[in-house]
Motif scaffolding. Structure first.
Motif, PDB file in Angstrom:
ATOM      1  N   VAL A   1      17.548  41.626  75.291  1.00  0.00           N
ATOM      2  CA  VAL A   1      17.309  42.354  74.046  1.00  0.00           C
ATOM      3  C   VAL A   1      17.871  43.763  74.167  1.00  0.00           C
ATOM      4  CG1 VAL A   1      15.560  43.208  72.449  1.00  0.00           C
ATOM      5  CG2 VAL A   1      15.238  40.998  73.567  1.00  0.00           C
ATOM      6  N   GLU A   2      18.664  44.180  73.185  1.00  0.00           N
ATOM      7  CA  GLU A   2      19.219  45.526  73.140  1.00  0.00           C
ATOM      8  C   GLU A   2      18.764  46.215  71.867  1.00  0.00           C
ATOM      9  OE1 GLU A   2      23.543  46.032  74.198  1.00  0.00           O
ATOM     10  OE2 GLU A   2      23.511  43.855  73.916  1.00  0.00           O
ATOM     11  N   ALA A   3      18.633  47.533  71.936  1.00  0.00           N
ATOM     12  CA  ALA A   3      18.436  48.304  70.716  1.00  0.00           C
ATOM     13  C   ALA A   3      19.712  48.231  69.880  1.00  0.00           C
ATOM     14  CB  ALA A   3      18.120  49.759  71.052  1.00  0.00           C
ATOM     15  N   SER A   4      19.557  48.189  68.564  1.00  0.00           N
ATOM     16  CA  SER A   4      20.719  48.047  67.691  1.00  0.00           C
ATOM     17  C   SER A   4      20.528  48.809  66.385  1.00  0.00           C
ATOM     18  CB  SER A   4      20.993  46.571  67.391  1.00  0.00           C
ATOM     19  OG  SER A   4      19.960  46.029  66.585  1.00  0.00           O
ATOM     20  N   ARG A   5      21.646  49.069  65.743  1.00  0.00           N
ATOM     21  CA  ARG A   5      21.654  49.689  64.418  1.00  0.00           C
ATOM     22  C   ARG A   5      22.552  48.877  63.495  1.00  0.00           C
ATOM     23  NH1 ARG A   5      22.768  54.994  67.131  1.00  0.00           N
ATOM     24  NH2 ARG A   5      20.912  56.317  66.983  1.00  0.00           N
ATOM     25  N   ILE A   6      22.197  48.838  62.229  1.00  0.00           N
ATOM     26  CA  ILE A   6      23.080  48.349  61.173  1.00  0.00           C
ATOM     27  C   ILE A   6      23.101  49.424  60.095  1.00  0.00           C
ATOM     28  CG2 ILE A   6      23.377  46.650  59.331  1.00  0.00           C
ATOM     29  CD1 ILE A   6      22.262  44.537  61.136  1.00  0.00           C
ATOM     30  N   THR A   7      24.290  49.856  59.720  1.00  0.00           N
ATOM     31  CA  THR A   7      24.441  50.853  58.653  1.00  0.00           C
ATOM     32  C   THR A   7      25.443  50.318  57.651  1.00  0.00           C
ATOM     33  OG1 THR A   7      24.137  52.589  60.316  1.00  0.00           O
ATOM     34  CG2 THR A   7      24.876  53.272  58.129  1.00  0.00           C
ATOM     35  N   ALA A   8      25.036  50.220  56.394  1.00  0.00           N
ATOM     36  CA  ALA A   8      25.894  49.649  55.358  1.00  0.00           C
ATOM     37  C   ALA A   8      26.072  50.645  54.226  1.00  0.00           C
ATOM     38  CB  ALA A   8      25.295  48.349  54.827  1.00  0.00           C
ATOM     39  N   GLY A   9      27.290  50.718  53.703  1.00  0.00           N
ATOM     40  CA  GLY A   9      27.581  51.647  52.624  1.00  0.00           C
ATOM     41  C   GLY A   9      28.476  51.046  51.572  1.00  0.00           C
ATOM     42  N   GLN A  10      28.353  51.563  50.355  1.00  0.00           N
ATOM     43  CA  GLN A  10      29.201  51.118  49.255  1.00  0.00           C
ATOM     44  C   GLN A  10      30.575  51.765  49.353  1.00  0.00           C
ATOM     45  OE1 GLN A  10      26.128  52.502  46.557  1.00  0.00           O
ATOM     46  NE2 GLN A  10      26.116  50.501  45.554  1.00  0.00           N
TER      47      GLN A  10
ATOM     48  N   VAL B   1      31.563  46.335  50.332  1.00  0.00           N
ATOM     49  CA  VAL B   1      30.469  46.856  51.153  1.00  0.00           C
ATOM     50  C   VAL B   1      30.943  46.860  52.598  1.00  0.00           C
ATOM     51  CG1 VAL B   1      28.138  46.451  52.020  1.00  0.00           C
ATOM     52  CG2 VAL B   1      28.650  46.060  49.606  1.00  0.00           C
ATOM     53  N   MET B   2      30.797  47.993  53.260  1.00  0.00           N
ATOM     54  CA  MET B   2      31.142  48.087  54.670  1.00  0.00           C
ATOM     55  C   MET B   2      29.875  48.132  55.501  1.00  0.00           C
ATOM     56  SD  MET B   2      32.774  51.009  57.014  1.00  0.00           S
ATOM     57  CE  MET B   2      31.077  51.531  57.221  1.00  0.00           C
TER      58      MET B   2
ATOM     59  N   LEU C   1      32.974  46.976  62.692  1.00  0.00           N
ATOM     60  CA  LEU C   1      32.964  47.198  61.253  1.00  0.00           C
ATOM     61  C   LEU C   1      33.311  45.890  60.562  1.00  0.00           C
ATOM     62  CD1 LEU C   1      34.949  50.575  61.035  1.00  0.00           C
ATOM     63  CD2 LEU C   1      32.472  50.244  61.202  1.00  0.00           C
ATOM     64  N   THR C   2      32.551  45.556  59.535  1.00  0.00           N
ATOM     65  CA  THR C   2      32.819  44.368  58.734  1.00  0.00           C
ATOM     66  C   THR C   2      32.846  44.780  57.274  1.00  0.00           C
ATOM     67  OG1 THR C   2      31.651  43.014  60.369  1.00  0.00           O
ATOM     68  CG2 THR C   2      32.172  41.988  58.272  1.00  0.00           C
ATOM     69  N   PHE C   3      33.895  44.356  56.562  1.00  0.00           N
ATOM     70  CA  PHE C   3      34.093  44.731  55.160  1.00  0.00           C
ATOM     71  C   PHE C   3      33.992  43.474  54.311  1.00  0.00           C
ATOM     72  CE2 PHE C   3      36.399  47.481  58.004  1.00  0.00           C
ATOM     73  CZ  PHE C   3      36.125  48.756  57.550  1.00  0.00           C
ATOM     74  N   TRP C   4      33.046  43.464  53.372  1.00  0.00           N
ATOM     75  CA  TRP C   4      32.803  42.316  52.511  1.00  0.00           C
ATOM     76  C   TRP C   4      33.281  42.596  51.090  1.00  0.00           C
ATOM     77  CZ3 TRP C   4      29.284  42.537  56.628  1.00  0.00           C
ATOM     78  CH2 TRP C   4      28.955  41.321  57.245  1.00  0.00           C
ATOM     79  N   SER C   5      33.910  41.590  50.470  1.00  0.00           N
ATOM     80  CA  SER C   5      34.298  41.715  49.066  1.00  0.00           C
ATOM     81  C   SER C   5      34.518  40.331  48.467  1.00  0.00           C
ATOM     82  CB  SER C   5      35.574  42.554  48.920  1.00  0.00           C
ATOM     83  OG  SER C   5      35.896  42.749  47.555  1.00  0.00           O
TER      84      SER C   5
ATOM     85  N   TRP D   1      34.159  34.803  48.732  1.00  0.00           N
ATOM     86  CA  TRP D   1      33.847  36.030  49.441  1.00  0.00           C
ATOM     87  C   TRP D   1      34.644  36.046  50.743  1.00  0.00           C
ATOM     88  CZ3 TRP D   1      30.771  40.278  48.476  1.00  0.00           C
ATOM     89  CH2 TRP D   1      30.004  40.235  47.319  1.00  0.00           C
ATOM     90  N   PHE D   2      35.134  37.233  51.115  1.00  0.00           N
ATOM     91  CA  PHE D   2      35.835  37.387  52.380  1.00  0.00           C
ATOM     92  C   PHE D   2      35.242  38.559  53.147  1.00  0.00           C
ATOM     93  CE2 PHE D   2      38.834  35.055  49.825  1.00  0.00           C
ATOM     94  CZ  PHE D   2      39.324  34.110  50.718  1.00  0.00           C
ATOM     95  N   ALA D   3      35.203  38.410  54.465  1.00  0.00           N
ATOM     96  CA  ALA D   3      34.736  39.476  55.352  1.00  0.00           C
ATOM     97  C   ALA D   3      35.816  39.750  56.385  1.00  0.00           C
ATOM     98  CB  ALA D   3      33.436  39.072  56.046  1.00  0.00           C
ATOM     99  N   LEU D   4      36.263  41.002  56.451  1.00  0.00           N
ATOM    100  CA  LEU D   4      37.219  41.457  57.456  1.00  0.00           C
ATOM    101  C   LEU D   4      36.434  42.118  58.581  1.00  0.00           C
ATOM    102  CD1 LEU D   4      39.947  42.508  58.654  1.00  0.00           C
ATOM    103  CD2 LEU D   4      39.781  44.396  57.001  1.00  0.00           C
ATOM    104  N   TYR D   5      36.671  41.684  59.817  1.00  0.00           N
ATOM    105  CA  TYR D   5      35.896  42.151  60.972  1.00  0.00           C
ATOM    106  C   TYR D   5      36.832  42.713  62.033  1.00  0.00           C
ATOM    107  CZ  TYR D   5      33.570  41.537  65.537  1.00  0.00           C
ATOM    108  OH  TYR D   5      33.094  41.698  66.805  1.00  0.00           O
ATOM    109  N   LEU D   6      36.436  43.854  62.627  1.00  0.00           N
ATOM    110  CA  LEU D   6      37.136  44.409  63.778  1.00  0.00           C
ATOM    111  C   LEU D   6      36.126  45.170  64.621  1.00  0.00           C
ATOM    112  CD1 LEU D   6      39.952  44.859  65.156  1.00  0.00           C
ATOM    113  CD2 LEU D   6      40.051  47.030  63.910  1.00  0.00           C
ATOM    114  N   ASN D   7      36.206  45.025  65.950  1.00  0.00           N
ATOM    115  CA  ASN D   7      35.296  45.752  66.826  1.00  0.00           C
ATOM    116  C   ASN D   7      36.056  46.723  67.721  1.00  0.00           C
ATOM    117  OD1 ASN D   7      36.290  44.402  69.161  1.00  0.00           O
ATOM    118  ND2 ASN D   7      34.823  42.729  68.893  1.00  0.00           N
ATOM    119  N   ASN D   8      35.330  47.467  68.548  1.00  0.00           N
ATOM    120  CA  ASN D   8      35.933  48.482  69.421  1.00  0.00           C
ATOM    121  C   ASN D   8      36.220  47.961  70.828  1.00  0.00           C
ATOM    122  OD1 ASN D   8      33.337  48.282  70.441  1.00  0.00           O
ATOM    123  ND2 ASN D   8      32.986  50.497  70.558  1.00  0.00           N
TER     124      ASN D   8
END
Length: 380
Positions: free
Chosen positions: A246-255, A262-263, A276-280, A288-295
């Motif tokens: 188990v890890e601490a986590s955050r989710i932050t979503a914005g218009q 929605v990102m 980051l995942t971008f939904w539209s 619906w499509f989601a574009l995903y990229l991580n670090n």
């Protein structure tokens, strides 16, 4: 002990002061992404005025002064990628106006830049975040190419689009958009854009506010747009792995894109993971499509798609729509049957107080789904 550590970690996240989008997106460039090739687009960072100059009606060149936009360009994912957000320079209250987004990163495995974008307008929602180009820098110019979306020659060959970044100076550069229907024998430059720097840095708003360019939310106000608005906000909790870690986590979503997207940023601070995942929704493709990229080093972008987006909806991985090269028409795979997909993501719960998001995988279409990661977070 695990429960005590988890509770302390979540408390630490929730007690952090109000964050801005710089913190969430990871705009500070870390050592891992500081090589010269990863920084080839840094000339574009900052705020810009863009003069979009279309062709002269009866001339050989482009008009001297066209329409103007305001571009916000920032590094994201700790410097792995560069994100652009566009808003018209003159906003008219009560009127839906076009918006723009692009995300580009250096694909280390294939030694190329990849750019994904979404530029919806009042008469055209586009194809969500699917539009993609790929290319390289050479002698101070960057050229990226893609088959033009759903356009072919009379012989059925794809038309090719080219974006060129050139004449790069400290405070200005030029962008050209061109097409060829004869595999590069001739090019038609349909737009020349002059960029002039307004500021070297972007002052990002608090994460409690929409991303730059949102305004009144008028551009995509019809259904099913807005189906994921329930995830907007800042959330803290845990991420669980298959082995029970188990890890601490955050989710932050914005218009973003004035209602057309929605990102969502996923963070696991202990491990340094950020994505980051971008939904539209795409009216043209009716999905619906989601574009995903991580670090993470060596990992490229992915696409997921679904017919609906809401609590309980699953988005299946669609590898066919990720760009392969400058000529293969990836858009043909946008409506593929994904029942045999080997990975999916989805929102198990969306409520006023809690989100549950899960990533699943399976080894073949005939095997059971296995949990890869599950996020359980509560609203800050």
């Amino acid at each position: 002990m695990i429960i005590e550590w988890m509770a302390a970690s979540v408390l630490t996240l929730q007690s952090d002061p109000a964050r801005d989008w710089d913190d969430v997106l990871g705009t500070e460039i870390t050592e891992e992404w500081q090589s010269p090739v990863h920084r080839q687009y840094d000339f574009w960072l900052g705020e810009w005025d863009a003069n979009w100059r279309g062709r002269e009606e009866d001339g050989l060149d482009h008009v001297e002064d066209g329409s103007h936009t305001h571009q916000f360009v920032i590094p994201v994912l700790d410097g792995k990628a560069v994100m652009e957000l566009m808003v018209p320079s003159e906003l008219t209250s009560g009127v839906a106006q076009w918006r723009g987004f692009s995300l580009r990163y250096y694909d280390e495995e294939n030694d190329r830049w990849i750019m994904a974008q979404h530029w919806p307008g009042p008469q055209n929602d586009g194809v969500a975040f699917l539009d993609q180009l790929t290319g390289n820098e050479r002698f101070g110019r960057i050229a990226v190419y893609s088959p033009d979306l759903r356009r072919t020659t009379p012989d059925g060959e794809p038309q090719i689009r080219r974006y060129t970044f050139s004449d790069i100076r400290e405070d200005a550069f030029r962008w050209d958009g061109a097409n060829t229907a004869d595999r590069g024998t001739s090019w038609f430059t349909w737009m020349a854009v002059d960029f002039r720097r307004l500021d070297a840095e972007v002052d990002m708003p608090p994460a409690s506010e929409p991303l730059p360019g949102y305004n009144e939310g008028l551009l995509c106000s019809d259904e099913p747009h807005g189906a994921l608005d329930g995830v907007i906000g800042a959330w803290s909790g845990t991420a669980t792995s298959p082995d029970g870690t188990v890890e601490a986590s955050r989710i932050t979503a914005g218009q973003m894109l004035d209602g057309c997207g929605v990102m969502v940023a996923f963070e696991r601070p202990e491990s340094g993971y950020r994505s980051l995942t971008f939904w539209s929704w795409s009216p043209q493709l009716e999905r619906w499509f989601a574009l995903y990229l991580n670090n993470q080093s060596g990992q490229g972008h992915r696409y997921y798609s679904a017919a609906t987006a809401s609590e309980g909806a699953s988005f299946n991985l669609n590898p066919g729509v990720a760009i392969v090269d400058a000529e293969t028409p990836y858009i043909n795979h946008a409506q593929d049957d994904l029942t045999d997909s080997l990975q999916r993501i989805g929102w198990l719960e969306i409520s006023e107080t809690e989100l549950v998001f899960r990533v699943d995988w399976r080894s073949s279409a005939n095997t059971e789904w296995q949990m890869s990661r599950e996020y359980r977070v509560e609203r800050d």
